[in-house]
Write a protein that holds these residues in place. Structure first.
Motif, PDB file in Angstrom:
ATOM      1  N   PRO A  56      32.193  71.386   8.363  1.00  0.00           N
ATOM      2  CA  PRO A  56      33.195  70.568   9.067  1.00  0.00           C
ATOM      3  C   PRO A  56      33.145  70.729  10.582  1.00  0.00           C
ATOM      4  O   PRO A  56      33.652  69.882  11.313  1.00  0.00           O
ATOM      5  CB  PRO A  56      34.522  71.062   8.493  1.00  0.00           C
ATOM      6  N   THR A  57      32.525  71.809  11.079  1.00  0.00           N
ATOM      7  CA  THR A  57      32.451  72.000  12.537  1.00  0.00           C
ATOM      8  C   THR A  57      31.491  71.002  13.170  1.00  0.00           C
ATOM      9  O   THR A  57      31.633  70.660  14.343  1.00  0.00           O
ATOM     10  CB  THR A  57      31.982  73.418  12.889  1.00  0.00           C
ATOM     11  N   GLY A  58      30.482  70.570  12.437  1.00  0.00           N
ATOM     12  CA  GLY A  58      29.463  69.677  12.987  1.00  0.00           C
ATOM     13  C   GLY A  58      28.534  70.361  13.960  1.00  0.00           C
ATOM     14  O   GLY A  58      27.796  69.682  14.682  1.00  0.00           O
ATOM     15  N   MET A  59      28.543  71.701  13.999  1.00  0.00           N
ATOM     16  CA  MET A  59      27.725  72.433  14.974  1.00  0.00           C
ATOM     17  C   MET A  59      26.342  72.794  14.439  1.00  0.00           C
ATOM     18  O   MET A  59      25.484  73.210  15.205  1.00  0.00           O
ATOM     19  CB  MET A  59      28.452  73.696  15.414  1.00  0.00           C
ATOM     20  N   LEU A  60      26.159  72.697  13.115  1.00  0.00           N
ATOM     21  CA  LEU A  60      24.871  72.942  12.478  1.00  0.00           C
ATOM     22  C   LEU A  60      24.297  74.321  12.835  1.00  0.00           C
ATOM     23  O   LEU A  60      23.125  74.467  13.163  1.00  0.00           O
ATOM     24  CB  LEU A  60      23.874  71.837  12.836  1.00  0.00           C
ATOM     25  N   CYS A  61      25.158  75.303  12.763  1.00  0.00           N
ATOM     26  CA  CYS A  61      24.699  76.672  13.042  1.00  0.00           C
ATOM     27  C   CYS A  61      24.096  77.341  11.804  1.00  0.00           C
ATOM     28  O   CYS A  61      23.518  78.429  11.903  1.00  0.00           O
ATOM     29  CB  CYS A  61      25.860  77.521  13.566  1.00  0.00           C
ATOM     30  N   ASN A  62      24.259  76.718  10.649  1.00  0.00           N
ATOM     31  CA  ASN A  62      23.697  77.248   9.412  1.00  0.00           C
ATOM     32  C   ASN A  62      22.773  76.218   8.796  1.00  0.00           C
ATOM     33  O   ASN A  62      22.941  74.996   8.987  1.00  0.00           O
ATOM     34  CB  ASN A  62      24.811  77.595   8.418  1.00  0.00           C
ATOM     35  N   ALA A  63      21.791  76.696   8.052  1.00  0.00           N
ATOM     36  CA  ALA A  63      20.839  75.809   7.393  1.00  0.00           C
ATOM     37  C   ALA A  63      21.553  74.926   6.381  1.00  0.00           C
ATOM     38  O   ALA A  63      22.551  75.315   5.776  1.00  0.00           O
ATOM     39  CB  ALA A  63      19.750  76.620   6.714  1.00  0.00           C
ATOM     40  N   VAL A  64      21.049  73.710   6.230  1.00  0.00           N
ATOM     41  CA  VAL A  64      21.599  72.773   5.256  1.00  0.00           C
ATOM     42  C   VAL A  64      20.491  72.362   4.291  1.00  0.00           C
ATOM     43  O   VAL A  64      19.316  72.694   4.487  1.00  0.00           O
ATOM     44  CB  VAL A  64      22.188  71.529   5.943  1.00  0.00           C
ATOM     45  N   ALA A  65      20.869  71.661   3.273  1.00  0.00           N
ATOM     46  CA  ALA A  65      19.916  71.306   2.231  1.00  0.00           C
ATOM     47  C   ALA A  65      18.767  70.483   2.790  1.00  0.00           C
ATOM     48  O   ALA A  65      18.950  69.641   3.665  1.00  0.00           O
ATOM     49  CB  ALA A  65      20.637  70.539   1.127  1.00  0.00           C
ATOM     50  N   SER A  66      17.577  70.738   2.252  1.00  0.00           N
ATOM     51  CA  SER A  66      16.398  69.974   2.640  1.00  0.00           C
ATOM     52  C   SER A  66      16.639  68.494   2.389  1.00  0.00           C
ATOM     53  O   SER A  66      17.185  68.100   1.355  1.00  0.00           O
ATOM     54  CB  SER A  66      15.190  70.454   1.845  1.00  0.00           C
ATOM     55  N   GLY A  67      16.248  67.661   3.339  1.00  0.00           N
ATOM     56  CA  GLY A  67      16.406  66.229   3.207  1.00  0.00           C
ATOM     57  C   GLY A  67      17.733  65.684   3.687  1.00  0.00           C
ATOM     58  O   GLY A  67      17.942  64.464   3.677  1.00  0.00           O
ATOM     59  N   THR A  68      18.651  66.578   4.113  1.00  0.00           N
ATOM     60  CA  THR A  68      19.969  66.115   4.571  1.00  0.00           C
ATOM     61  C   THR A  68      19.846  65.085   5.698  1.00  0.00           C
ATOM     62  O   THR A  68      20.603  64.116   5.757  1.00  0.00           O
ATOM     63  CB  THR A  68      20.823  67.311   5.037  1.00  0.00           C
ATOM     64  N   PHE A  69      18.907  65.304   6.612  1.00  0.00           N
ATOM     65  CA  PHE A  69      18.727  64.397   7.760  1.00  0.00           C
ATOM     66  C   PHE A  69      17.380  63.674   7.697  1.00  0.00           C
ATOM     67  O   PHE A  69      16.851  63.279   8.737  1.00  0.00           O
ATOM     68  CB  PHE A  69      18.824  65.184   9.067  1.00  0.00           C
ATOM     69  N   GLN A  70      16.848  63.500   6.512  1.00  0.00           N
ATOM     70  CA  GLN A  70      15.504  62.964   6.368  1.00  0.00           C
ATOM     71  C   GLN A  70      15.360  61.620   7.095  1.00  0.00           C
ATOM     72  O   GLN A  70      16.057  60.642   6.804  1.00  0.00           O
ATOM     73  CB  GLN A  70      15.155  62.774   4.896  1.00  0.00           C
ATOM     74  N   GLY A  71      14.444  61.596   8.087  1.00  0.00           N
ATOM     75  CA  GLY A  71      14.157  60.381   8.822  1.00  0.00           C
ATOM     76  C   GLY A  71      15.274  59.926   9.740  1.00  0.00           C
ATOM     77  O   GLY A  71      15.262  58.783  10.214  1.00  0.00           O
ATOM     78  N   LYS A  72      16.235  60.785  10.027  1.00  0.00           N
ATOM     79  CA  LYS A  72      17.416  60.398  10.799  1.00  0.00           C
ATOM     80  C   LYS A  72      17.522  61.197  12.101  1.00  0.00           C
ATOM     81  O   LYS A  72      16.819  62.181  12.321  1.00  0.00           O
ATOM     82  CB  LYS A  72      18.686  60.580   9.970  1.00  0.00           C
ATOM     83  N   VAL A  73      18.432  60.726  12.981  1.00  0.00           N
ATOM     84  CA  VAL A  73      18.778  61.445  14.211  1.00  0.00           C
ATOM     85  C   VAL A  73      20.073  62.205  13.946  1.00  0.00           C
ATOM     86  O   VAL A  73      21.097  61.595  13.589  1.00  0.00           O
ATOM     87  CB  VAL A  73      18.971  60.472  15.390  1.00  0.00           C
ATOM     88  N   ALA A  74      20.032  63.514  14.104  1.00  0.00           N
ATOM     89  CA  ALA A  74      21.197  64.356  13.825  1.00  0.00           C
ATOM     90  C   ALA A  74      22.104  64.414  15.045  1.00  0.00           C
ATOM     91  O   ALA A  74      21.648  64.723  16.151  1.00  0.00           O
ATOM     92  CB  ALA A  74      20.759  65.761  13.421  1.00  0.00           C
ATOM     93  N   LEU A  75      23.395  64.110  14.850  1.00  0.00           N
ATOM     94  CA  LEU A  75      24.408  64.197  15.917  1.00  0.00           C
ATOM     95  C   LEU A  75      25.160  65.503  15.750  1.00  0.00           C
ATOM     96  O   LEU A  75      25.869  65.707  14.754  1.00  0.00           O
ATOM     97  CB  LEU A  75      25.365  63.009  15.833  1.00  0.00           C
ATOM     98  N   ILE A  76      25.023  66.405  16.727  1.00  0.00           N
ATOM     99  CA  ILE A  76      25.455  67.796  16.578  1.00  0.00           C
ATOM    100  C   ILE A  76      26.393  68.167  17.723  1.00  0.00           C
ATOM    101  O   ILE A  76      26.149  67.810  18.878  1.00  0.00           O
ATOM    102  CB  ILE A  76      24.230  68.742  16.592  1.00  0.00           C
ATOM    103  N   LEU A  77      27.444  68.920  17.416  1.00  0.00           N
ATOM    104  CA  LEU A  77      28.386  69.398  18.430  1.00  0.00           C
ATOM    105  C   LEU A  77      27.879  70.696  19.051  1.00  0.00           C
ATOM    106  O   LEU A  77      27.403  71.594  18.353  1.00  0.00           O
ATOM    107  CB  LEU A  77      29.767  69.620  17.807  1.00  0.00           C
TER     108      LEU A  77
END
Length: 794
Positions: A376-397
């Motif tokens: 919920p923080t949107g900071m992406l400080c921890n690994a996420v599942a493979s393919g979560t952002f596949q082919g996408k632009v990640a918007l990160i806080l």
């Protein structure tokens, strides 16, 4: 704007300046008048030029007499005959020269070190071109002299074989230069001997500044990485006067400048551009460069000069922009700037790339917010599942963990790029150290980050990440902070007007990588009043070409008094000592039928009980008689008054009205506004700035000459600090003697000198650094003005 420290003093007062002078070189000003009579600035230029021929004979006779009398006391390097009566010499005994009959002054020569796409729309250039028959007529037949660092003659912006060959041209200072000239480049001169650099018998631009300036003034349409660019007067001819030389093209001196002005007048230039200047300025009656500009104007040559890049402080306009007849150029904002950024739909968000890999092409993909149920923080400080952002632009806080961690997590989950938006506590765009991360990424502001989040919530959003050269729209209702400001040295209104001087897309030299305006592509984006000035020079060539037969004073009014109001983002008019009459409007300059004289009115500096008046002459250039309405616009507590408020003027004639400024016990401060003049039959409302100051004479600011401020020095060494005390109106104050004390570092304060008789308001103090390495802090104080200066002892 090219800048240097230039003291116009008798030699005895410039002991500490030996590092800036060209050793043993002097401008010897003679007592006789030059060939051009300055009193004819607004008069018959053809008559002045006819008289110039006979007067030149007398000038040469006097110069020959002085040359012979000099004997072994000096070696004459060159002479100036039209705009000054002077010899440029080398001598070991300037005092002996000063004592000679026929010599008025001897001045040391100081080194000078250098300081259109959307731009054309801001200044209504396409409309002006259309009014005169199209771009193919813009500047046709006009000759613009560029006094600068030379030109990259092979650049696409200077190729035009369709131009007619002019009788009497090409002209050159050296036989080697003649073959390098063209139908577009009709004059080439170099001044390496005067600049004491190894001579290059060419006009090649080793710096790039001259190439950039010439493109703005008169370059032909050509396309670079930032899009299509065209100069203001693409059909004008160019005279190239390379007043800067040396390996990097940045060495020049005052003797080269005054000789080049003289040559440009002799060569028949219609307009001269000087994106250069000298600070601090001399009093007008001691300024041979301002005098030379006035004499060039008297001969029918329009001179445009950059005011300088010493803003935002007041009283920073350089010479020769202070010349009364010069069109003095300040800088405003362009309608766009180039930046990395993110484009979603048709909206662009400014971004900064990290210090990691930058892809050569834009990256386009669907946006996905890193905020989720799992994070919920949107900071992406921890690994996420493979393919979560596949082919996408990640918007990160931004926040908590390093940028490197965020980007590596995004890449591991299949992202093709990342956007990191600022946290609310630090909301602005920022720079990222991404460590070893390989994912391309941009940083954007907090506000823009939430706008992208909203786009994602509204449905699928595709983002295009451009890592360079993305055009971003910006507000033009701003003045460049660096643009030098008035009042002028004689308390006149300068700049006269402003033009775009930020984010200017123009040409660069591509042959000498050590040059400061070099680009392998041949194109650059650059800031400075240096580029506002050639915009006005090109504009003047368009106006003169479209409306031949007027005087320099009339052309100057057409450009200055036809400006659009410079209304700032808060809805107020820009101060007249910052923006003059307003922002350049070329279409209005071509269309207007109204000429004002003078182009601005200064009531000067006085007490709280002003009783001053000035005459304004209004000339009707229209084909029919017209009735003109005259009014005053000001938001001050009291304003000037014009009388009469209406006047009828037959075609081709002039009438005068009176502008007065009177009051009792008015508050201290500045009083300013605009006189507006509008004829019933005229398509343009003319604007004239006015100004009055009632100073407190209490210093409120210590204005350091920062470009020459010593940052460090050897322990126990003597250093000099040069500064001006200003009150709240920008007027230099000399009635208060400043106090200089040592704050730390065990240094000492030496002699304090006033140079006010020569350079208004200028103080100089010598300080001696302490015996130990480390910071030496000195405190300058006078009235309400205080300033600390730190010099590091080494």
């Amino acid at each position: 704007m090219l800048r240097t420290k230039y003291f116009f003093l008798q030699l005895a007062f410039v002991v500490h300046l030996t590092a800036q002078i060209i050793p043993d070189q002097y401008i010897v000003q003679l007592t006789g008048e030059p060939a051009i009579v300055k009193s004819a600035i607004g008069g018959d230029h053809a008559q002045v030029r006819r008289a110039m021929v006979s007067r030149r004979v007398a000038v040469r006779a006097q110069q020959l007499q002085v040359r012979q009398a000099m004997g072994s006391k000096a070696i004459v390097l060159d002479s100036v005959e039209l705009v000054a009566n002077a010899l440029i010499v080398e001598s070991k005994d300037p005092d002996a020269l000063r004592a000679m009959p026929g010599v008025a002054n001897v001045f040391p020569v100081y080194q000078i070190h250098p300081n259109l796409d959307v731009m054309s729309a801001v200044h209504h250039v396409p409309e002006a071109w259309a009014r005169i028959g199209g771009q193919g007529s813009a500047g046709a037949g006009m000759k613009i002299g560029i006094l600068d660092s030379g030109i990259d003659r092979d650049h696409a912006g200077f190729q035009d074989d369709s131009l007619a060959t002019l009788t009497g041209y090409p002209k050159a200072s050296d036989d080697e230069i003649l073959p390098t000239l063209s139908k577009k480049l009709i004059v080439g001169r170099q001044y390496d001997r005067l600049n004491r650099v190894s001579p290059n018998y060419d006009i090649a631009d080793h710096m790039g500044h001259g190439t950039a300036v010439a493109m703005v003034a008169a370059g032909v349409s050509n396309t670079g990485p930032y899009g299509l660019i065209t100069g203001f007067a693409p059909k004008a001819y160019l005279g190239v006067y390379r007043v800067f030389g040396g390996e990097n093209g940045d060495r020049g001196g005052g003797s080269a400048i005054i000789k080049a002005i003289d040559d440009a007048v002799s060569d028949g230039m219609d307009v001269i551009n000087m994106s250069l200047g000298f600070n601090p300025v001399s009093r007008i009656d001691l300024d041979v460069f301002a005098d030379a500009v006035d004499r060039a104007s008297a001969a029918g040559v329009i001179v445009v000069v950059a005011t300088g890049n010493e803003g935002p402080d007041a009283f920073t306009v350089s010479s020769p922009a202070v010349a009364s007849s010069a069109i003095s150029a300040g800088a405003s904002y362009n309608g766009r700037f180039f930046s990395a950024g993110v484009k979603v739909d048709e909206q662009t968000f400014v971004g900064l790339p990290g210090n990691g890999p930058v892809p050569p092409q834009a990256v386009s993909a669907e946006l996905k917010d890193a905020a989720s149920d799992n994070d919920p923080t949107g900071m992406l400080c921890n690994a996420v599942a493979s393919g979560t952002f596949q082919g996408k632009v990640a918007l990160i806080l931004r926040g908590i963990c390093p940028f490197e961690t965020k980007l590596n997590n995004a890449q591991s989950a299949g992202a093709v790029s990342g956007i990191i938006y600022a946290a609310p506590t630090l909301p602005n765009v920022f720079r990222m150290d991404v460590g070893t991360a390989q994912l391309p990424a941009l940083a954007i502001s907090n506000v823009d980050g939430f706008k992208l989040k909203d786009r994602i919530k509204a449905g699928s959003a595709t983002a295009t990440l451009q890592f360079s050269a993305l055009a971003v729209v910006q507000d033009t209702k701003k003045l460049a902070d660096f643009s030098s400001r008035g009042p002028s040295v004689d308390m006149g209104i300068k700049p006269d007007l402003v033009a775009v001087g930020t984010d200017v897309s123009t040409a660069a030299q591509s042959k000498f990588p050590a040059g400061s305006v070099y680009a392998k592509s041949g194109y650059t984006v650059i800031d400075g009043t240096s580029f506002s000035s050639p915009a006005m020079a090109g504009a003047m060539a368009v106006v003169k070409g479209a409306r031949p037969g007027l005087t320099v004073a009339q052309y100057r009014s057409l450009l200055v008094n036809s400006t659009s109001p410079m209304i700032l983002t808060d809805g107020t008019f820009a101060p007249v000592m910052v923006a003059g009459a307003g922002i350049l409007n070329l279409d209005s300059a071509v269309a207007t039928n109204t000429v004002l004289s003078p182009v601005s009115v200064t009531f000067g500096v006085g007490d709280r009980n002003p009783d001053r008046s000035r005459e304004i002459q209004i000339t009707n250039l229209g084909k029919d008689a017209d009735t003109f309405s005259i009014a005053v616009a000001s938001t001050d507590a009291m304003s000037a008054v014009v009388d009469p408020a209406t006047v009828q003027i037959p075609a081709g004639e002039s009438r005068k009205v009176n502008l007065s400024f009177r009051g009792k016990n008015i508050a201290n401060g500045e009083y300013q506004g605009f006189v507006t003049v509008k004829g019933i039959n005229s398509p343009v409302e003319s604007r004239m700035a006015y100004w009055y100051a009632a100073p407190t004479y209490v210093p409120t600011k210590v204005k350091l000459l920062t470009q020459f401020l010593p940052i460090s020095g050897r322990v126990n060494s003597s250093q000099t600090l040069d500064f001006v005390l200003l009150d709240a109106t920008g007027v230099p104050i000399t009635t208060e003697t400043p106090k200089i004390t040592v704050v730390s570092g065990d240094g000492r304060v030496g002699d304090l000198k006033s140079y006010d008789p020569f350079n208004p308001g200028l103080w100089e103090v010598s300080v001696i650094l302490g015996p130990a390495a480390g910071p030496n802090v000195f405190h300058i104080e006078s009235g309400d003005a205080k300033r600390d200066v730190t010099i590091s002892g080494q």
